[in-house]
Write an enzyme that holds these catalytic residues in place. Structure first.
Site, PDB file in Angstrom:
ATOM      1  N   CYS A  29       1.984  -7.810  -6.335  1.00  0.00           N
ATOM      2  CA  CYS A  29       1.961  -6.108  -6.733  1.00  0.00           C
ATOM      3  C   CYS A  29       3.473  -6.047  -7.412  1.00  0.00           C
ATOM      4  CB  CYS A  29       1.753  -5.375  -5.589  1.00  0.00           C
ATOM      5  SG  CYS A  29       3.002  -5.635  -4.319  1.00  0.00           S
ATOM      6  N   HIS A  58       5.355 -10.513   3.458  1.00  0.00           N
ATOM      7  CA  HIS A  58       4.881 -11.331   4.498  1.00  0.00           C
ATOM      8  C   HIS A  58       3.809 -12.635   3.983  1.00  0.00           C
ATOM      9  CE1 HIS A  58       4.901  -7.541   7.198  1.00  0.00           C
ATOM     10  NE2 HIS A  58       6.089  -8.091   7.340  1.00  0.00           N
ATOM     11  N   HIS A  91       9.285  -3.877   3.084  1.00  0.00           N
ATOM     12  CA  HIS A  91       8.604  -2.922   3.811  1.00  0.00           C
ATOM     13  C   HIS A  91       9.467  -2.214   4.314  1.00  0.00           C
ATOM     14  CE1 HIS A  91       7.309  -7.281   4.252  1.00  0.00           C
ATOM     15  NE2 HIS A  91       5.956  -6.585   4.139  1.00  0.00           N
ATOM     16  N   HIS A 141       4.132  -2.686  13.046  1.00  0.00           N
ATOM     17  CA  HIS A 141       4.359  -3.304  11.593  1.00  0.00           C
ATOM     18  C   HIS A 141       5.726  -2.642  11.053  1.00  0.00           C
ATOM     19  CE1 HIS A 141       3.786  -3.479   7.113  1.00  0.00           C
ATOM     20  NE2 HIS A 141       2.883  -4.453   7.365  1.00  0.00           N
ATOM     21  N   GLU A 143       6.741  -1.596   8.317  1.00  0.00           N
ATOM     22  CA  GLU A 143       6.804  -0.321   7.400  1.00  0.00           C
ATOM     23  C   GLU A 143       6.502   0.785   8.331  1.00  0.00           C
ATOM     24  OE1 GLU A 143       3.765  -0.373   4.103  1.00  0.00           O
ATOM     25  OE2 GLU A 143       3.837   1.976   4.040  1.00  0.00           O
ATOM     26  N   THR A 181       1.185   1.899   3.437  1.00  0.00           N
ATOM     27  CA  THR A 181       0.637   1.799   2.072  1.00  0.00           C
ATOM     28  C   THR A 181      -0.560   0.865   2.068  1.00  0.00           C
ATOM     29  OG1 THR A 181       2.313  -0.067   1.813  1.00  0.00           O
ATOM     30  CG2 THR A 181       2.973   2.271   1.093  1.00  0.00           C
ATOM     31  N   SER A 240      -0.668  -7.314   6.206  1.00  0.00           N
ATOM     32  CA  SER A 240      -1.647  -6.063   6.430  1.00  0.00           C
ATOM     33  C   SER A 240      -2.514  -5.916   5.214  1.00  0.00           C
ATOM     34  CB  SER A 240      -1.053  -4.981   6.720  1.00  0.00           C
ATOM     35  OG  SER A 240      -1.747  -3.826   6.606  1.00  0.00           O
ATOM     36  N   ASN A 241      -2.178  -5.985   4.258  1.00  0.00           N
ATOM     37  CA  ASN A 241      -2.992  -6.092   3.062  1.00  0.00           C
ATOM     38  C   ASN A 241      -3.924  -7.287   2.902  1.00  0.00           C
ATOM     39  OD1 ASN A 241      -2.273  -7.525   0.112  1.00  0.00           O
ATOM     40  ND2 ASN A 241      -0.599  -7.190   1.177  1.00  0.00           N
TER      41      ASN A 241
HETATM   42  C1  2E6 Z   1       5.797  -3.820   1.358  1.00  0.00           C
HETATM   43  C2  2E6 Z   1       5.015  -2.753   1.525  1.00  0.00           C
HETATM   44  C3  2E6 Z   1       3.627  -3.078   1.567  1.00  0.00           C
HETATM   45  O1  2E6 Z   1       1.917  -6.623   5.776  1.00  0.00           O
HETATM   46  P1  2E6 Z   1       1.794  -5.767   4.374  1.00  0.00           P
HETATM   47  O2  2E6 Z   1       0.743  -6.006   3.444  1.00  0.00           O
HETATM   48  O3  2E6 Z   1       2.311  -4.589   4.414  1.00  0.00           O
HETATM   49  O4  2E6 Z   1       2.882  -6.605   3.482  1.00  0.00           O
HETATM   50  P2  2E6 Z   1       2.754  -7.774   2.388  1.00  0.00           P
HETATM   51  O5  2E6 Z   1       4.214  -8.321   2.466  1.00  0.00           O
HETATM   52  O6  2E6 Z   1       1.902  -8.970   2.707  1.00  0.00           O
HETATM   53  O7  2E6 Z   1       2.494  -7.308   0.989  1.00  0.00           O
HETATM   54  C4  2E6 Z   1       3.344  -6.474   0.234  1.00  0.00           C
HETATM   55  C5  2E6 Z   1       3.971  -5.373   0.667  1.00  0.00           C
HETATM   56  C6  2E6 Z   1       5.325  -5.016   0.888  1.00  0.00           C
HETATM   57  N1  2E6 Z   1       3.302  -4.351   0.808  1.00  0.00           N
HETATM   58 FE1  F3S Z   2       3.119  -3.799  -3.052  1.00  0.00          FE
HETATM   59 FE2  F3S Z   2       4.595  -1.705  -2.994  1.00  0.00          FE
HETATM   60 FE3  F3S Z   2       2.003  -1.610  -2.603  1.00  0.00          FE
HETATM   61  S1  F3S Z   2       4.913  -3.903  -2.248  1.00  0.00           S
HETATM   62  S2  F3S Z   2       1.416  -3.797  -1.764  1.00  0.00           S
HETATM   63  S3  F3S Z   2       3.051  -1.878  -4.455  1.00  0.00           S
HETATM   64  S4  F3S Z   2       3.681  -0.473  -1.351  1.00  0.00           S
END
Ligand code: 2E6
Ligand code: F3S
Length: 335
Positions: A29, A58, A91, A141, A143, A181, A240-241
Site C-alpha cells: 500500500c 510487519h 504503525h 498491536h 498501532e 486501520t 494484521s491485514n
Molecule cells: C501500518 C499500519 C497499518 O499488522 P498490520 O497489518 O497493521 O501492519 P503491516 O505492516 O502488515 O501492514 C501495513 C500497515 C502499516 N498497516
Molecule cells: Fe497501508 Fe497505511 Fe493502510 S500503511 S495498510 S495505507 S494504514
C-alpha cells in the site's frame, strides 16, 4: 523473417481444469511503500547503522532485507545510542515515545502512515471534546498502542462484540468510536452495531479508519475466494491485514485458506484435489514473494495466473518532511 510460434503446449485433462486467480489490488500500500523507502533513503543519506523502532512494517522479508543493508531494528528507544538516527515504524507511536526520543536527543524520522496519523488526530479531537473513546482493535498491536497513547485517560479498547456488555463510560451521551486501520470491515461493522445498540448517541469517526488498502484487499480476496478450492495469502504472521485476508477468504466461501511468508512454507498436501488456487498478499508484502508462489504452482502443473481486478489504486504519499529536508540539504551541498 520467420515467426516462432512456439511449441504447442499439450495439457493433460487434469491440468486443463486447473486455474490460478490472482487478486488485484494486493501487496504494498502507499504507507508501506513510503515507510520502506524512508529506511532505504535514510541509509543512503546518513549511512549505516540507521535504527528503526519496531519492525518498519510487519513483514520478515522486508525486515531482513533492510537489516542486510545496515538497518538495526530495536524494540525500544533505550537500545538506541544517544544522538543516533531512529525511524519510527509505519504503525505509529504514542506521544510518550516522541518525548523519550527528545530526552535521549535522538534524531527521529517518523514513517508513521499518514492514515494512522489521521486516526491519532481524531483521537485527540474527541478527547479534547471530553468524549469516552472506544478504540476497536487488537490488544498489543503497535498501532493500537500508539493511538491509545494519544489520550490514554479517554480511550478504552474494544476487541469484539463480546466486549461490549462490559464497557463502562462516564456519560452514555458522550461516546465515540475509532478503529485500527487493518481490521476486517465486516467484523468491525458488527462490533460498531453492538456498541450503538448500547449507546444510541454513539459518534462515528469523521471518515473511515479502516484504510483504503485494507478495504480494497478484502474486497479483492472476496472475489477470488468464492470459487476457490484454496486461497494462499502471502504475509507474515504478525501482519494484521494479512491475517484478516485468510479469515475474509474463508468467510467468502474458499474451501481452504492458508497464510505463508513465502513459497517455501506451502505444504504440497494443500494442493491435493485442488483445481482453483487463488493468491493474494497483504499490504506489507513485496511482490517477488507472490511471484515465488506463482512459480511454485507453475512447477506443479498450474497454468499462468489470471488477474482479477476489483479496484484501482494510485495513492502515493510524500516521504516524511524531516527526511526530504535532509535530502534537499545533501543535494545542495553536493551541487
Ligand atoms: C501500518 C499500519 C497499518 O499488522 P498490520 O497489518 O497493521 O501492519 P503491516 O505492516 O502488515 O501492514 C501495513 C500497515 C502499516 N498497516
Ligand atoms: Fe497501508 Fe497505511 Fe493502510 S500503511 S495498510 S495505507 S494504514
Amino acid at each position: 523473417m520467420s515467426i516462432d510460434l512456439g511449441t504447442p503446449t499439450v495439457l493433460s485433462a487434469e491440468e486443463a481444469e486447473k486455474a490460478v486467480l490472482l487478486a488485484a489490488p494486493r501487496g504494498y500500500c502507499a504507507g508501506v511503500d513510503r515507510a520502506v523507502i524512508t529506511v532505504e533513503k535514510a541509509l543512503d543519506l546518513y549511512g549505516a547503522p540507521v535504527y528503526v523502532r519496531k519492525q518498519i512494517v510487519h513483514n520478515k522479508h522486508v525486515v531482513s532485507t533492510l537489516e542486510a543493508r545496515g538497518a538495526v531494528f530495536v524494540e525500544e528507544l533505550d537500545e538506541v545510542p544517544p544522538g543516533a538516527t531512529v525511524v519510527f515504524s509505519a504503525h505509529g507511536v504514542s506521544p510518550a515515545v516522541h518525548e523519550q526520543a527528545a530526552e535521549r536527543q535522538l534524531k527521529t524520522i517518523d514513517a508513521t502512515c499518514p492514515l494512522v496519523t489521521k486516526v491519532h488526530h481524531e483521537a485527540k479531537r474527541f478527547a479534547a471534546d471530553d468524549y469516552d473513546i472506544l478504540l476497536i482493535g487488537h490488544e498489543g498491536h503497535e498501532e493500537v498502542e500508539g493511538t491509545a497513547g494519544e489520550a490514554p485517560e479517554h480511550i478504552q479498547l474494544v476487541q469484539s462484540p463480546a466486549d461490549v456488555p462490559g464497557i463502562v463510560v462516564r456519560d452514555p451521551a458522550k461516546v465515540a468510536w475509532l478503529s485500527q486501520t487493518t481490521l476486517s470491515v465486516d467484523e468491525t461493522l458488527e462490533t460498531v452495531a453492538a456498541i450503538r445498540e448500547r449507546f444510541p448517541l454513539l459518534l462515528d469517526p469523521p471518515s473511515d479508519d479502516i484504510c483504503y488498502a485494507t478495504q480494497n484487499r478484502q474486497l479483492a480476496v472476496k472475489e477470488i475466494a468464492v470459487d476457490a478450492d484454496l486461497v494462499i495469502v502471502v504475509g507474515s504472521g504478525n501482519s494484521s491485514n494479512s491475517v484478516r485476508l485468510v479469515e475474509v477468504a474463508l468467510e467468502a466461501g474458499a474451501k481452504s485458506s492458508y497464510r505463508v511468508d513465502d513459497a517455501s512454507e506451502i505444504d504440497e498436501a494443500w494442493l491435493d484435489g485442488v483445481r482453483t488456487v487463488s493468491v493474494t498478499s497483504g499490504a506489507s508484502v513485496p511482490e517477488e514473494l507472490v511471484e515465488g508462489v506463482l512459480a511454485f504452482l507453475s512447477e506443479r502443473g498450474y497454468p499462468d495466473a489470471k488477474a482479477v481486478r476489483s479496484a484501482e489504486e494510485s495513492l502515493i504519499f510524500a516521504l516524511p518532511p524531516e527526511l526530504r529536508r535532509d535530502m534537499r540539504k545533501a543535494q545542495q551541498q553536493g551541487s
